[in-house]
Design an enzyme around this catalytic site. Sequence first.
Site: not given
Ligand code: CP
Length: 309
Positions: A53-54, A102, A81
């Site tokens: 999603r994110t 992330r 690497k």
């Molecule tokens: N809600 C959320 O962070 O979903 P994802 O891990 O799929 O990005």
Amino acid sequence: MGDLITMDDLSNKEINNLLDNAERLLPVAKGDVHLPLLEGKVLANMFFENSTRTRMSFETAMKRLGGSVLNFSTTGSSVAKGETLYDTMQMIDGYADVAVIRHPRQGAAQYSADAIEIPVLNAGDGAGNHPTQTLLDLFTIREAHGTLEGLNVVLVGDLRYGRTVHSLSHALVRFGATLTLVSPESLMMPREIVSDLKSHGAEVTESSDFSATIGDADVIYMTRIQKERFPDEDEYAKVAGIYMLSAGDLGGAKKEMIIMHPLPRVEEIHPSVDSTHHARYFRQAFNGVVARMALLCDCLGVKVPKKVK
Ligand code: CP
């Protein structure tokens, strides 16, 4: 706004402005209106941990607004690497206008923001924070209830490692919500976060009895017990599947109560809930597009028109 690492980076006024802009951008997110506000801008999607999603909603948000996207993942990149996070982010500083990151390590988003010039948006750092999720969560609650104030929000599941609930609880108390925290003892909300919530004057109740909380809830926010965050798989096995919600559990719920989940779900929401009027988790995932559109415009200094048509 420059970087967004935790909800502390936004005032309540800024949050309300972002939510208002997100609402204006709904027809653009649906593809009904063409509005290339971010034409010529480049987003770097830096995902060192899995996401559906994110990553995809940031990409959709950027593309719907006429911008373009560089998608990075650890497989297929020079991280394999041995390239460091610091060096990788230096490249992005030259390739893009804004970076979304992330990372499995708590603190990695702040570290990246300190290392480069372009704005950095935290898309989840380990068990730390997930503020862009919080914006779409607030948008979804406001869309359903017309306000964020005075609601009883029940947060359920992995409150220890769950970064979505860490960020969301903090934001909700700033808008005057009452919180009920439901978890097994081993996954309780970290004590420092509970103290912080209470120091803001919030009414916070903790319980392990989920069914007792359903009748008074305005929002039930379910979360997954995250196997990948447990240092010991035996500890995970003790709490896996501890809270499961099915349509049959909702008889005593308020009519307007909504059920949310950041997703992915595993077994905590039975598919029988999907067809009830309480289910909002798929709409919530769609709202990620508008919330992130508003955020991208803001951090790139682009004004959203008052009337979008
Ligand atoms: N809600 C959320 O962070 O979903 P994802 O891990 O799929 O990005």
